[in-house]
Design a protein around this motif. Structure first.
Motif, PDB file in Angstrom:
ATOM      1  N   THR A   1       0.866  -1.177   0.000  1.00  0.00           N
ATOM      2  CA  THR A   1       0.000   0.000   0.000  1.00  0.00           C
ATOM      3  C   THR A   1       0.902   1.226   0.000  1.00  0.00           C
ATOM      4  O   THR A   1       2.001   1.186   0.540  1.00  0.00           O
ATOM      5  CB  THR A   1      -0.926   0.028   1.231  1.00  0.00           C
ATOM      6  OG1 THR A   1      -0.127   0.147   2.418  1.00  0.00           O
ATOM      7  CG2 THR A   1      -1.762  -1.231   1.327  1.00  0.00           C
ATOM      8  N   GLU A   2       0.450   2.270  -0.619  1.00  0.00           N
ATOM      9  CA  GLU A   2       1.266   3.487  -0.720  1.00  0.00           C
ATOM     10  C   GLU A   2       0.777   4.575   0.240  1.00  0.00           C
ATOM     11  O   GLU A   2       1.140   5.724   0.097  1.00  0.00           O
ATOM     12  CB  GLU A   2       1.248   4.008  -2.158  1.00  0.00           C
ATOM     13  CG  GLU A   2       1.810   3.029  -3.172  1.00  0.00           C
ATOM     14  CD  GLU A   2       3.276   2.682  -2.946  1.00  0.00           C
ATOM     15  OE1 GLU A   2       4.028   3.501  -2.378  1.00  0.00           O
ATOM     16  OE2 GLU A   2       3.668   1.567  -3.336  1.00  0.00           O
ATOM     17  N   ASP A   3      -0.044   4.181   1.203  1.00  0.00           N
ATOM     18  CA  ASP A   3      -0.569   5.169   2.155  1.00  0.00           C
ATOM     19  C   ASP A   3      -0.276   4.698   3.578  1.00  0.00           C
ATOM     20  O   ASP A   3       0.602   3.877   3.791  1.00  0.00           O
ATOM     21  CB  ASP A   3      -2.072   5.393   1.918  1.00  0.00           C
ATOM     22  CG  ASP A   3      -2.861   4.091   1.984  1.00  0.00           C
ATOM     23  OD1 ASP A   3      -2.355   3.093   2.512  1.00  0.00           O
ATOM     24  OD2 ASP A   3      -4.006   4.086   1.506  1.00  0.00           O
ATOM     25  N   ASP A   4      -1.012   5.201   4.530  1.00  0.00           N
ATOM     26  CA  ASP A   4      -0.779   4.890   5.943  1.00  0.00           C
ATOM     27  C   ASP A   4      -1.550   3.661   6.415  1.00  0.00           C
ATOM     28  O   ASP A   4      -1.767   3.495   7.611  1.00  0.00           O
ATOM     29  CB  ASP A   4      -1.162   6.095   6.810  1.00  0.00           C
ATOM     30  CG  ASP A   4      -0.260   7.289   6.564  1.00  0.00           C
ATOM     31  OD1 ASP A   4       0.872   7.085   6.090  1.00  0.00           O
ATOM     32  OD2 ASP A   4      -0.688   8.423   6.834  1.00  0.00           O
ATOM     33  N   THR A   5      -1.959   2.802   5.510  1.00  0.00           N
ATOM     34  CA  THR A   5      -2.695   1.603   5.876  1.00  0.00           C
ATOM     35  C   THR A   5      -1.845   0.746   6.819  1.00  0.00           C
ATOM     36  O   THR A   5      -0.667   0.524   6.575  1.00  0.00           O
ATOM     37  CB  THR A   5      -3.059   0.784   4.627  1.00  0.00           C
ATOM     38  OG1 THR A   5      -3.781   1.620   3.725  1.00  0.00           O
ATOM     39  CG2 THR A   5      -3.905  -0.416   4.970  1.00  0.00           C
ATOM     40  N   THR A   6      -2.465   0.252   7.881  1.00  0.00           N
ATOM     41  CA  THR A   6      -1.762  -0.577   8.856  1.00  0.00           C
ATOM     42  C   THR A   6      -1.951  -2.063   8.541  1.00  0.00           C
ATOM     43  O   THR A   6      -2.843  -2.429   7.765  1.00  0.00           O
ATOM     44  CB  THR A   6      -2.291  -0.319  10.277  1.00  0.00           C
ATOM     45  OG1 THR A   6      -3.659  -0.759  10.344  1.00  0.00           O
ATOM     46  CG2 THR A   6      -2.196   1.161  10.655  1.00  0.00           C
ATOM     47  N   ILE A   7      -1.147  -2.888   9.150  1.00  0.00           N
ATOM     48  CA  ILE A   7      -1.294  -4.334   8.986  1.00  0.00           C
ATOM     49  C   ILE A   7      -2.677  -4.771   9.439  1.00  0.00           C
ATOM     50  O   ILE A   7      -3.312  -5.602   8.788  1.00  0.00           O
ATOM     51  CB  ILE A   7      -0.188  -5.096   9.744  1.00  0.00           C
ATOM     52  CG1 ILE A   7       1.146  -4.934   9.018  1.00  0.00           C
ATOM     53  CG2 ILE A   7      -0.532  -6.568   9.897  1.00  0.00           C
ATOM     54  CD1 ILE A   7       2.313  -5.611   9.685  1.00  0.00           C
ATOM     55  N   GLU A   8      -3.155  -4.219  10.520  1.00  0.00           N
ATOM     56  CA  GLU A   8      -4.489  -4.602  11.012  1.00  0.00           C
ATOM     57  C   GLU A   8      -5.580  -4.217  10.012  1.00  0.00           C
ATOM     58  O   GLU A   8      -6.520  -4.981   9.789  1.00  0.00           O
ATOM     59  CB  GLU A   8      -4.765  -3.966  12.375  1.00  0.00           C
ATOM     60  CG  GLU A   8      -6.065  -4.433  13.004  1.00  0.00           C
ATOM     61  CD  GLU A   8      -6.164  -5.958  13.150  1.00  0.00           C
ATOM     62  OE1 GLU A   8      -7.290  -6.482  13.003  1.00  0.00           O
ATOM     63  OE2 GLU A   8      -5.151  -6.621  13.398  1.00  0.00           O
ATOM     64  N   GLN A   9      -5.475  -3.057   9.388  1.00  0.00           N
ATOM     65  CA  GLN A   9      -6.460  -2.667   8.371  1.00  0.00           C
ATOM     66  C   GLN A   9      -6.404  -3.596   7.161  1.00  0.00           C
ATOM     67  O   GLN A   9      -7.438  -3.947   6.598  1.00  0.00           O
ATOM     68  CB  GLN A   9      -6.232  -1.209   7.943  1.00  0.00           C
ATOM     69  CG  GLN A   9      -6.573  -0.216   9.022  1.00  0.00           C
ATOM     70  CD  GLN A   9      -6.067   1.180   8.704  1.00  0.00           C
ATOM     71  OE1 GLN A   9      -4.995   1.355   8.113  1.00  0.00           O
ATOM     72  NE2 GLN A   9      -6.844   2.188   9.087  1.00  0.00           N
ATOM     73  N   ILE A  10      -5.207  -4.000   6.774  1.00  0.00           N
ATOM     74  CA  ILE A  10      -5.067  -4.952   5.672  1.00  0.00           C
ATOM     75  C   ILE A  10      -5.710  -6.272   6.063  1.00  0.00           C
ATOM     76  O   ILE A  10      -6.463  -6.864   5.286  1.00  0.00           O
ATOM     77  CB  ILE A  10      -3.586  -5.135   5.288  1.00  0.00           C
ATOM     78  CG1 ILE A  10      -3.044  -3.840   4.668  1.00  0.00           C
ATOM     79  CG2 ILE A  10      -3.398  -6.316   4.341  1.00  0.00           C
ATOM     80  CD1 ILE A  10      -1.553  -3.803   4.475  1.00  0.00           C
ATOM     81  N   ARG A  11      -5.440  -6.734   7.266  1.00  0.00           N
ATOM     82  CA  ARG A  11      -6.010  -7.986   7.755  1.00  0.00           C
ATOM     83  C   ARG A  11      -7.541  -7.948   7.703  1.00  0.00           C
ATOM     84  O   ARG A  11      -8.182  -8.888   7.244  1.00  0.00           O
ATOM     85  CB  ARG A  11      -5.530  -8.251   9.181  1.00  0.00           C
ATOM     86  CG  ARG A  11      -5.976  -9.574   9.761  1.00  0.00           C
ATOM     87  CD  ARG A  11      -5.569  -9.735  11.235  1.00  0.00           C
ATOM     88  NE  ARG A  11      -4.349  -9.062  11.611  1.00  0.00           N
ATOM     89  CZ  ARG A  11      -3.129  -9.605  11.575  1.00  0.00           C
ATOM     90  NH1 ARG A  11      -2.977 -10.829  11.159  1.00  0.00           N
ATOM     91  NH2 ARG A  11      -2.075  -8.917  11.964  1.00  0.00           N
TER      92      ARG A  11
END
Length: 97
Positions: free
Chosen positions: A50-60
């Motif tokens: 991701t090229e933004d501030d997306t976190t691992i938890e948000q991806i999960r």
């Protein structure tokens, strides 16, 4: 953010459609993510950047939600982790190759 996803079957049936299911899963993930299917032989391994501030938890959360689609609901997210870089620093004073 770069993460590696490991996705495995929820059933004990042989994974005869892993590559096809891997492509289906990629299509269900957010379009703005760069995605790479790196393996699809029993388990599906996907690298997501991701090229933004997306976190691992948000991806999960997004991947777990995508896996509720009927066509891939027989798969589950096993891991969602930042991969080891595998890069080693050259010894001090050595020229780059």
């Amino acid at each position: 953010m770069l993460v590696e996803l490991t996705i495995r079957r929820t059933t004990s049936e042989p994974p005869n459609n892993s590559p096809i299911d891997g492509v289906r899963i990629l299509s269900l993930l957010p379009a703005q993510w760069r995605k790479e299917l790196t393996a699809a032989n029993g388990e599906i391994i996907v690298r997501v950047r991701t090229e933004d501030d997306t976190t691992i938890e948000q991806i999960r959360v997004k991947v777990t939600a995508a896996l509720t689609a009927p066509e891939v609901s027989h798969w589950e997210l096993a891991t969602c982790d930042a991969p080891a870089t595998g890069r080693h620093e050259p010894p001090a004073g050595s020229a780059p190759s």
